[in-house]
Design a protein around this motif. Structure first.
Motif, mmCIF file in Angstrom:
data_model
loop_
_atom_site.group_PDB
_atom_site.id
_atom_site.type_symbol
_atom_site.label_atom_id
_atom_site.label_comp_id
_atom_site.label_asym_id
_atom_site.label_seq_id
_atom_site.Cartn_x
_atom_site.Cartn_y
_atom_site.Cartn_z
ATOM 1 N N HIS A 3 -177.294 -3.393 -27.472
ATOM 2 C CA HIS A 3 -177.499 -4.377 -28.439
ATOM 3 C C HIS A 3 -178.516 -5.520 -28.086
ATOM 4 O O HIS A 3 -178.421 -5.609 -26.943
ATOM 5 N N GLU A 20 -179.493 -3.043 -32.806
ATOM 6 C CA GLU A 20 -178.091 -3.463 -33.048
ATOM 7 C C GLU A 20 -177.947 -4.993 -32.628
ATOM 8 O O GLU A 20 -178.494 -5.499 -31.673
ATOM 9 N N LYS A 22 -174.691 -7.956 -31.739
ATOM 10 C CA LYS A 22 -173.297 -8.477 -31.718
ATOM 11 C C LYS A 22 -173.073 -10.076 -31.847
ATOM 12 O O LYS A 22 -174.059 -10.718 -31.173
ATOM 13 N N ASP A 38 -175.077 -15.686 -32.085
ATOM 14 C CA ASP A 38 -174.708 -15.161 -30.595
ATOM 15 C C ASP A 38 -174.830 -16.527 -29.576
ATOM 16 O O ASP A 38 -174.557 -15.668 -28.536
ATOM 17 N N ALA A 67 -165.949 -11.705 -35.307
ATOM 18 C CA ALA A 67 -166.876 -11.273 -34.144
ATOM 19 C C ALA A 67 -167.154 -9.819 -34.891
ATOM 20 O O ALA A 67 -166.324 -8.989 -35.002
ATOM 21 N N HIS A 69 -170.039 -6.531 -34.851
ATOM 22 C CA HIS A 69 -171.007 -5.558 -34.298
ATOM 23 C C HIS A 69 -171.823 -4.761 -35.341
ATOM 24 O O HIS A 69 -171.237 -4.057 -36.299
ATOM 25 N N LYS A 71 -174.980 -2.586 -36.806
ATOM 26 C CA LYS A 71 -175.911 -1.893 -36.601
ATOM 27 C C LYS A 71 -177.162 -1.629 -37.771
ATOM 28 O O LYS A 71 -176.569 -1.747 -39.060
ATOM 29 N N ASP A 92 -169.178 -3.116 -37.736
ATOM 30 C CA ASP A 92 -167.722 -3.154 -36.963
ATOM 31 C C ASP A 92 -167.187 -4.449 -36.817
ATOM 32 O O ASP A 92 -167.836 -5.184 -36.304
ATOM 33 N N LEU A 94 -165.310 -6.513 -34.771
ATOM 34 C CA LEU A 94 -164.663 -6.509 -33.348
ATOM 35 C C LEU A 94 -163.438 -7.456 -33.110
ATOM 36 O O LEU A 94 -162.588 -7.106 -32.528
#
Ligand code: 4AD
Ligand code: MG
Length: 477
Positions: A3, A20, A22, A38, A67, A69, A71, A92, A94
């Motif tokens: 990422h 990607e 995060k 981030d 948190a 993730h 894409k 996703d 996290l």
């Protein structure tokens, strides 16, 4: 695929590529727009979700503070305030975040509230900007010394001597606090303590730095210092970081030149390298000013203030001249000062320092040649026999930011001074040795790092420029 950071994505020119990211959700609007951060920059990246084709239970888990993730495809943004955004293809979770309980809601919080949540406060724009600047200033400091031939020295944290002689130290002991061993006089027997002597947390690395200056020439320390003074002010911490350069064969004038050049250099580093964070903090101050009475508003913006320091010489004024100015100034005559200035010899309070800097000279001021008896034992006595080669640098909005001096290099004069102040020679035999073996003129100063961060960020409480402040009655986190 690895990422990218939000900073990398926002500065990327190439769009229509798979990316990607995060980070933590700052806000989630209209079931569609995630503002993702981030920590790599003050800016968020907008991530756009195709909510019609996203599972509803998943959508519900996209909450402030979670948190995630992500894409997706990096595309040009038509929205306001950003050049690119991510069209999300998969998300996703996290780590979920309970939206009702999460303390950092997307609204304005008071600094008091955020102090109680100091473990989460860097998830706000203000605190992330302050802490990135803090990091950048540290780097600029090491860079300056490295480029100017200084060695970085680690001075001890646990010490047997009180460098400032103010007696405001935190004891370090492994003795049983309930029933410590006593000696014949009925006092605590430190011979039985861990180090076989009384030890404390250091208030300054200066004395040890002097030993290295007298062999390596130019050194500096940058470490934590501890003071058990009971001052609950917006400028005092019980644990703070101090930068202390020490240079052999340098007199007080050289010390002032060094301090000025150093302060200018580190502030110009952040002006150059932290533009976005500074711009944010500048706007914050402008907004804050709108709620203040005219007289209390800032005359300069944050960057103007920093540039002013970078571009102008500091005004050098002796203590004696300063006392004359203060004695005859309006607030003194009209008894507006809490502590009135009547005679030569008194210590200056922050109201006086701020008057000199903010009202009288309107620029940073270096005060020098203070009365000997309001300063530490190690400062070099002037020929007048009553002043010492001390210097304090005073900054607008802060007051004293640097304290330093030329050191007493004459063995007999130093011994006399120590005797006068009841400082046992046995305690500082090694410090006296420097005056026996190849003594020479030398000088240095201490910069309070948090006061510098306050100045560079425009924050008005020192508790808001260190991650976990230690102050009287407070050592949370
Ligand atoms: O003036 P100070 O006490 O000087 C010294 O400790 C010398 N040994 C320094 C030297 O010559 N090497 O402290 C230096 C600076 C102050 O000007 C102030 O900026 C900061 O340290 N300072 C504090 N900062 C936060 N909280 C406190 N309680 C502080 N006390 C001093
Ligand atoms: Mg001082």
């Amino acid at each position: 695929m690895k990422h990218s950071t939000v900073a990398e994505l926002l500065s990327q020119n190439k769009t229509q590529v798979e990316v990607e990211a995060k980070g933590w959700v700052r806000t989630f609007r209209a079931n569609r727009f995630i503002a993702l951060n981030d920590g790599s920059t003050i800016n968020n990246i907008q991530c756009v979700i195709d909510f019609e084709n996203t599972d509803e239970t998943l959508l519900k888990r996209i909450t402030t503070g979670a948190a995630v993730h992500i894409k997706g495809t990096l595309v040009e943004s038509h929205g306001k305030g950003q050049s690119v955004e991510i069209q999300v293809t998969s998300i996703d979770i996290l780590g979920d975040s309970d939206a009702d309980e999460y303390p950092i809601q997307p609204k304005k919080h008071s600094f008091e509230f955020l102090r109680e949540n100091a473990h989460l406060r860097t998830r706000t724009n203000t605190f992330s900007a302050v802490m990135r600047l803090r990091s950048s200033l540290s780097f600029a400091i090491h860079k300056y010394f490295n480029e100017n031939g200084f060695y970085y020295m680690h001075t001890p944290i646990i010490t047997g001597s009180d460098a400032e002689g103010a007696g405001e130290m935190f004891r370090v002991s492994t003795l049983d606090a309930k029933s410590p061993p006593l000696n014949d006089e009925g006092n605590i027997d430190y011979k039985q303590d861990f180090f076989s002597k009384e030890t404390n947390l250091t208030v300054s690395g200066q004395l040890e730095a002097e030993t290295y200056a007298m062999s390596l020439g130019k050194v500096y320390t940058f470490g934590p210092t501890f003071r058990a003074e009971n001052s609950n002010t917006s400028r005092h911490l019980s644990e703070f970081w101090m930068i202390e350069p020490e240079v052999a064969f340098m007199d007080l004038a050289g010390n002032m030149d060094l301090a000025e050049d150093f302060m200018r250099s580190i502030l110009s580093y952040v002006l150059e390298n932290n533009k976005e964070d500074l711009a944010f903090l500048e706007q914050r101050l402008i907004q804050e000013d709108k709620f203040k009475p005219q007289a209390e508003r800032n005359e300069m913006t944050l960057t103007e203030k920093l540039k002013f320091v970078v571009d102008n010489n500091f005004k050098r004024v002796s203590y004696t001249e300063a006392i004359d100015i203060l004695r005859n100034c309006k607030p003194n005559k009209k008894k507006k000062f809490k502590y009135l200035i009547n005679e030569w010899g008194v210590d200056l309070q922050s109201e006086h320092e701020r008057f000199l800097v903010e009202k009288h000279f309107k620029c940073p001021v270096i005060l020098f040649d203070y009365p000997a008896n309001i300063k530490a034992f190690y400062m070099r006595l002037n020929d007048d026999g009553k002043t010492v080669r001390a210097m304090d640098i005073l900054f607008p909005g802060i007051g004293e930011i640097v304290g330093g001096s030329q050191r007493e290099e004459r063995l007999e004069v130093l011994k006399e001074k120590m005797a006068e102040l009841d400082i046992p020679e046995e305690e500082l035999w090694w410090y006296l040795d420097l005056r026996k073996y190849g003594t020479a003129e030398h000088s240095g100063f201490g910069l309070g790092f948090e006061r510098l961060v306050m100045f560079a960020t425009g924050m008005s409480n020192i508790r808001d420029v260190i991650p976990y402040p230690r102050t009287p009655q407070n050592a949370e986190f």
